[in-house]
Design a protein around this motif. Structure first.
Motif, mmCIF file in Angstrom:
data_model
loop_
_atom_site.group_PDB
_atom_site.id
_atom_site.type_symbol
_atom_site.label_atom_id
_atom_site.label_comp_id
_atom_site.label_asym_id
_atom_site.label_seq_id
_atom_site.Cartn_x
_atom_site.Cartn_y
_atom_site.Cartn_z
ATOM 1 N N THR A 6 40.823 25.147 -91.058
ATOM 2 C CA THR A 6 42.258 25.231 -91.334
ATOM 3 C C THR A 6 42.505 24.431 -92.602
ATOM 4 O OG1 THR A 6 42.747 25.372 -88.975
ATOM 5 C CG2 THR A 6 44.568 24.762 -90.448
ATOM 6 N N THR A 65 39.483 26.863 -102.054
ATOM 7 C CA THR A 65 38.734 27.521 -100.983
ATOM 8 C C THR A 65 37.796 26.513 -100.346
ATOM 9 O OG1 THR A 65 38.873 29.620 -102.153
ATOM 10 C CG2 THR A 65 37.187 29.453 -100.446
ATOM 11 N N THR A 78 38.009 29.965 -96.443
ATOM 12 C CA THR A 78 39.427 29.798 -96.160
ATOM 13 C C THR A 78 40.093 29.281 -97.427
ATOM 14 O OG1 THR A 78 38.940 29.328 -93.846
ATOM 15 C CG2 THR A 78 41.097 28.632 -94.676
#
Length: 182
Positions: A6, A65, A78
């Motif tokens: 996350t 990222t 992510t």
């Protein structure tokens, strides 16, 4: 199971040379490594963390990222973004009196003004007052009835701030008196 990442940022947008985002991340499933890419790089704390990115000085969309891995594999990359836009330049104002001098009870100036950089408000002071049209305009001041130097000042504002105060003046002098013959 592969790690699950996350990644968040705050703020999400701002102006160049002002915005100073902080990235925060957390990771589940016991990662053994986390690697940053895009507009940041290097190894990152596997237990999660936060990092201030410093003041961003280029107009663009920054992409951050993070990919983490463990014995079971790698997380999908992510990403999060911070949009950096140009700073709003302050208005530049010009003002002009149609006449610069004259005699009392005769001179009747018109004040004209304009402003660049999309002002959202313009405010007059001195010998005129109140809100003025942000698109520019002109205003007749009527016949001036007092001997003095009249000053007409205008300040315009937008999201970038206030313009410098800009003024023009009209000097009103006493009327010449006719000679008296006796």
């Amino acid at each position: 199971a592969a790690p699950v990442v996350t990644l968040t940022r705050a703020p999400i947008a701002g102006t160049v040379n002002v915005v100073n985002p902080t990235l925060t991340w957390s990771v589940t499933n016991s990662p053994t490594s986390c690697t940053a890419s895009g507009d940041w790089s290097g190894a990152k704390a596997v237990g999660g963390g936060s990092q201030a990115m410093g003041v961003l000085n280029t107009v663009k969309t920054y992409t951050y990222t993070l990919t983490c891995a463990n014995a079971a594999g790698s997380s999908p990359p992510t990403s999060t973004t911070v949009v950096v836009s140009a700073a709003t330049p302050v208005p530049v104002v010009s003002i002009n009196a149609s006449v610069v001098s004259g005699t009392v009870n005769v001179v009747n100036p018109t004040i004209s003004w304009s402003a660049t950089n999309s002002p959202t408000s313009c405010t007059a002071s001195g010998d005129w007052s109140g809100a003025k049209n942000v698109l520019g305009g002109s205003q007749s001041m009527g016949v001036l009835t007092t001997v003095k130097t009249y000053s007409y000042t205008l300040v315009c504002a937008n999201a970038g701030g206030n313009s410098a105060p800009v003024s023009d003046t009209v000097v009103v002098t006493a009327a010449a008196t006719a000679p008296t013959v006796t």
